[in-house]
Design a protein around this motif. Structure first.
Motif, PDB file in Angstrom:
ATOM      1  N   GLU A 122       7.356  -4.390  -7.759  1.00  0.00           N
ATOM      2  CA  GLU A 122       8.702  -3.564  -7.288  1.00  0.00           C
ATOM      3  C   GLU A 122       9.159  -2.536  -6.303  1.00  0.00           C
ATOM      4  OE1 GLU A 122      11.938  -4.824 -11.108  1.00  0.00           O
ATOM      5  OE2 GLU A 122      11.442  -6.855 -10.632  1.00  0.00           O
ATOM      6  N   TRP A 123       8.420  -2.244  -7.327  1.00  0.00           N
ATOM      7  CA  TRP A 123       8.563  -0.504  -6.319  1.00  0.00           C
ATOM      8  C   TRP A 123       7.796  -0.511  -4.867  1.00  0.00           C
ATOM      9  CZ3 TRP A 123       4.823   2.770  -4.753  1.00  0.00           C
ATOM     10  CH2 TRP A 123       5.969   4.272  -4.482  1.00  0.00           C
ATOM     11  N   VAL A 124       7.257  -1.121  -4.977  1.00  0.00           N
ATOM     12  CA  VAL A 124       5.902  -1.628  -4.245  1.00  0.00           C
ATOM     13  C   VAL A 124       7.173  -1.969  -2.832  1.00  0.00           C
ATOM     14  CG1 VAL A 124       4.152  -2.515  -1.963  1.00  0.00           C
ATOM     15  CG2 VAL A 124       3.782  -1.681  -4.976  1.00  0.00           C
ATOM     16  N   SER A 125       7.394  -3.497  -2.727  1.00  0.00           N
ATOM     17  CA  SER A 125       9.040  -4.107  -2.188  1.00  0.00           C
ATOM     18  C   SER A 125       9.941  -3.204  -1.660  1.00  0.00           C
ATOM     19  CB  SER A 125       9.001  -5.438  -2.713  1.00  0.00           C
ATOM     20  OG  SER A 125       7.694  -6.187  -3.680  1.00  0.00           O
ATOM     21  N   GLN A 126      10.250  -1.879  -2.308  1.00  0.00           N
ATOM     22  CA  GLN A 126      11.260  -1.577  -1.877  1.00  0.00           C
ATOM     23  C   GLN A 126      11.111  -0.568  -0.628  1.00  0.00           C
ATOM     24  OE1 GLN A 126      12.873   0.533  -5.214  1.00  0.00           O
ATOM     25  NE2 GLN A 126      14.747   1.959  -4.577  1.00  0.00           N
ATOM     26  N   ARG A 127       9.585   0.598  -1.515  1.00  0.00           N
ATOM     27  CA  ARG A 127       9.117   1.018  -0.668  1.00  0.00           C
ATOM     28  C   ARG A 127       8.577   0.252   1.094  1.00  0.00           C
ATOM     29  NH1 ARG A 127      10.587   5.403  -0.176  1.00  0.00           N
ATOM     30  NH2 ARG A 127       9.271   5.852   1.553  1.00  0.00           N
ATOM     31  N   VAL A 128       8.151  -0.422   0.747  1.00  0.00           N
ATOM     32  CA  VAL A 128       8.353  -1.115   2.511  1.00  0.00           C
ATOM     33  C   VAL A 128       8.825  -1.380   3.476  1.00  0.00           C
ATOM     34  CG1 VAL A 128       7.156  -3.798   3.096  1.00  0.00           C
ATOM     35  CG2 VAL A 128       6.224  -2.379   1.485  1.00  0.00           C
ATOM     36  N   GLY A 129      10.297  -2.160   2.314  1.00  0.00           N
ATOM     37  CA  GLY A 129      11.578  -1.992   2.807  1.00  0.00           C
ATOM     38  C   GLY A 129      12.156  -0.935   3.336  1.00  0.00           C
ATOM     39  N   GLU A 130      11.733   0.321   2.711  1.00  0.00           N
ATOM     40  CA  GLU A 130      12.318   1.666   3.877  1.00  0.00           C
ATOM     41  C   GLU A 130      11.992   2.355   4.244  1.00  0.00           C
ATOM     42  OE1 GLU A 130      13.613   3.709  -0.370  1.00  0.00           O
ATOM     43  OE2 GLU A 130      14.674   2.381  -1.348  1.00  0.00           O
ATOM     44  N   ALA A 131      10.627   1.397   4.196  1.00  0.00           N
ATOM     45  CA  ALA A 131       9.218   2.354   4.838  1.00  0.00           C
ATOM     46  C   ALA A 131      10.362   3.083   6.287  1.00  0.00           C
ATOM     47  CB  ALA A 131       8.125   1.796   5.523  1.00  0.00           C
ATOM     48  N   GLN A 132       9.729   3.868   7.244  1.00  0.00           N
ATOM     49  CA  GLN A 132      10.276   4.192   8.214  1.00  0.00           C
ATOM     50  C   GLN A 132       9.790   3.664   9.722  1.00  0.00           C
ATOM     51  OE1 GLN A 132      12.957   6.393   8.157  1.00  0.00           O
ATOM     52  NE2 GLN A 132      13.251   5.627   6.958  1.00  0.00           N
ATOM     53  N   SER A 133       8.970   3.270   9.511  1.00  0.00           N
ATOM     54  CA  SER A 133       7.480   3.075   9.770  1.00  0.00           C
ATOM     55  C   SER A 133       6.637   1.456  10.024  1.00  0.00           C
ATOM     56  CB  SER A 133       6.455   3.928  11.290  1.00  0.00           C
ATOM     57  OG  SER A 133       5.778   4.764  10.133  1.00  0.00           O
ATOM     58  N   ALA A 134       6.213   1.104  11.046  1.00  0.00           N
ATOM     59  CA  ALA A 134       5.454  -0.230  10.437  1.00  0.00           C
ATOM     60  C   ALA A 134       3.811   0.098  10.042  1.00  0.00           C
ATOM     61  CB  ALA A 134       4.734  -1.034  11.349  1.00  0.00           C
ATOM     62  N   GLU A 135       3.361   1.837  10.236  1.00  0.00           N
ATOM     63  CA  GLU A 135       2.266   1.614   9.523  1.00  0.00           C
ATOM     64  C   GLU A 135       2.747   2.870   7.584  1.00  0.00           C
ATOM     65  OE1 GLU A 135       3.878   2.854  12.030  1.00  0.00           O
ATOM     66  OE2 GLU A 135       1.954   2.082  13.715  1.00  0.00           O
TER      67      GLU A 135
END
Length: 394
Positions: A12-25
């Motif tokens: 869930e934390w990983v998914s949250q970080r992916v969703g909040e990421a500032q770039s595709a990288e």
């Protein structure tokens, strides 16, 4: 159920970080963490997390530790876990984490997890706490010294199979302590040990320059430092080249070969730079004494062992001292344990039976080779004479 809950929380934390990421990288980085976690590829996951710790924003590192790494920390190499923990705390201390909280987090990790961490990882974390304490609470010197002294028997007992990162962390802490507390000789010894376990990538250019400057000053002003070959054999002094302190590297090389005249010339040429170094100015008389002793030692090194009965006049000429100072200089060298022998006041000469070993530079090695070649030639000549006389006898 607990394992499933832990896995779910991590993802869930990983998914949250992916969703909040500032770039595709950035999103790809966290997605990769989740993929490796689900596949239970712990070694690959460790390497990926280490990269995030090095390159990620400090603001995400503490959540990374608490919400993600904590879910699998017991499954990875414990020294690697200690390095991740220390890397995160080091980057966060004084920023998103108060220095006191940073130290408390490290101390708590060792107190609660020592059995699982083992000796090496526990020592690594303890020394990171020392580094943080020295950086933010230099007034706590007594506590730091106690920690370093307590860790020394452990570090000495570790075998050659121990990861060099453990030794590197211990000597990083020791070097930082002795830089602040002294004496200069202890700092120099600790820094030399640090360099034994450091690679070119372990220090930033600014850190190398600072360490090279500090080691140069410590070697010159340290009471018991009369062998400069050890530091000259490392690449650390290259950090001084092309900088305002390049003269310090040359000064070390001058001391290594005991060149009194070159010492005086260099100081005169760089007078304003020399006077800017308070440690050197305060010990100028000691530096003059040290260069004279080193000139005496270099003279002895150049003299074959069977010919080390030197007249006072020859020593005075080499050391640039008055004739009546030679006896004092010799006794001083003997008191320091640098030479053994005796002084003949009647004949005004010094007979040396032993000279302290030292690390040689390229020129000194060439001189030693020349001495060995000369010895080999004399041995061959003696053998030829014996052979010729043996024929007559037969």
């Amino acid at each position: 159920r607990r394992r499933e809950s832990s896995t779910r929380a991590a993802m869930e934390w990983v998914s949250q970080r992916v969703g909040e990421a500032q770039s595709a990288e950035e999103a790809a980085v966290y997605a990769k963490l989740g993929e490796l976690y689900e596949k239970k590829l712990w070694h690959e996951l460790t390497l990926a997390v280490e990269k995030v710790v090095r390159e990620g924003e400090a603001s995400v590192l503490l959540p990374l530790l608490v919400e993600f790494v904590a879910k699998f920390e017991q499954k990875v190499n414990q020294l690697k876990y200690a390095q991740i923990l220390c890397g995160i705390v080091s980057r966060c201390a004084g920023d998103v984490l108060s220095p006191a909280d940073a130290i408390a987090r490290l101390d708590e990790a060792v107190a609660k997890k020592r059995a699982r961490l083992g000796t090496e990882a526990s020592l690594f974390v303890e020394m990171e706490a020392v580094c943080v304490r020295l950086k933010f609470f230099p007034e706590q010197m007594k506590a730091v010294k106690e920690q370093i002294d307590a860790a020394k028997p452990t570090i000495d007992a570790l075998t050659g199979t121990t990861d060099t990162a453990v030794f590197h962390k211990f000597y990083t802490a020791s070097t930082a302590y002795y830089k602040l507390a002294g004496p200069a000789e202890q700092f120099y010894r600790a820094a030399l040990s640090l360099l034994s376990y450091a690679s070119e990538d372990d220090m930033a250019p600014d850190a190398k320059y600072e360490l090279a400057t500090d080691m140069s000053l410590a070697a010159l002003t340290g009471d018991g430092v009369y062998n400069f070959g050890e530091v000259l054999a490392t690449p650390i002094l290259e950090a001084l080249e092309g900088t305002p302190n390049a003269w310090l590297g040359e000064l070390l090389r001058i001391f290594a070969r005991g060149d009194v005249q070159a010492f005086a010339t260099l100081i005169q040429t760089n007078r304003h730079l020399f006077e800017a170094q308070a440690a050197l100015v305060a010990r100028l008389d000691f530096l003059k004494e040290k260069i004279s002793i080193l000139a005496f030692l270099d003279l002895l090194f150049e003299t074959p062992a069977h010919a080390r009965t030197l007249p006072f006049a020859r020593i005075a000429d080499r050391t640039a001292l008055p004739l009546d100072h030679v006896e004092w200089l010799t006794m001083r060298a003997m008191a320091l344990g640098l030479v053994r022998g005796h002084i003949d006041q009647v004949e005004s000469h010094v007979h040396v039976t032993w000279l302290v070993p030292k690390v040689l530079d390229a020129d000194q090695i060439k001189h030693l080779i020349a001495q060995l070649d000369h010895f080999a030639d004399k041995a061959s000549s003696a053998l030829a004479i014996i052979h010729d006389q043996s024929i007559d006898l037969l």
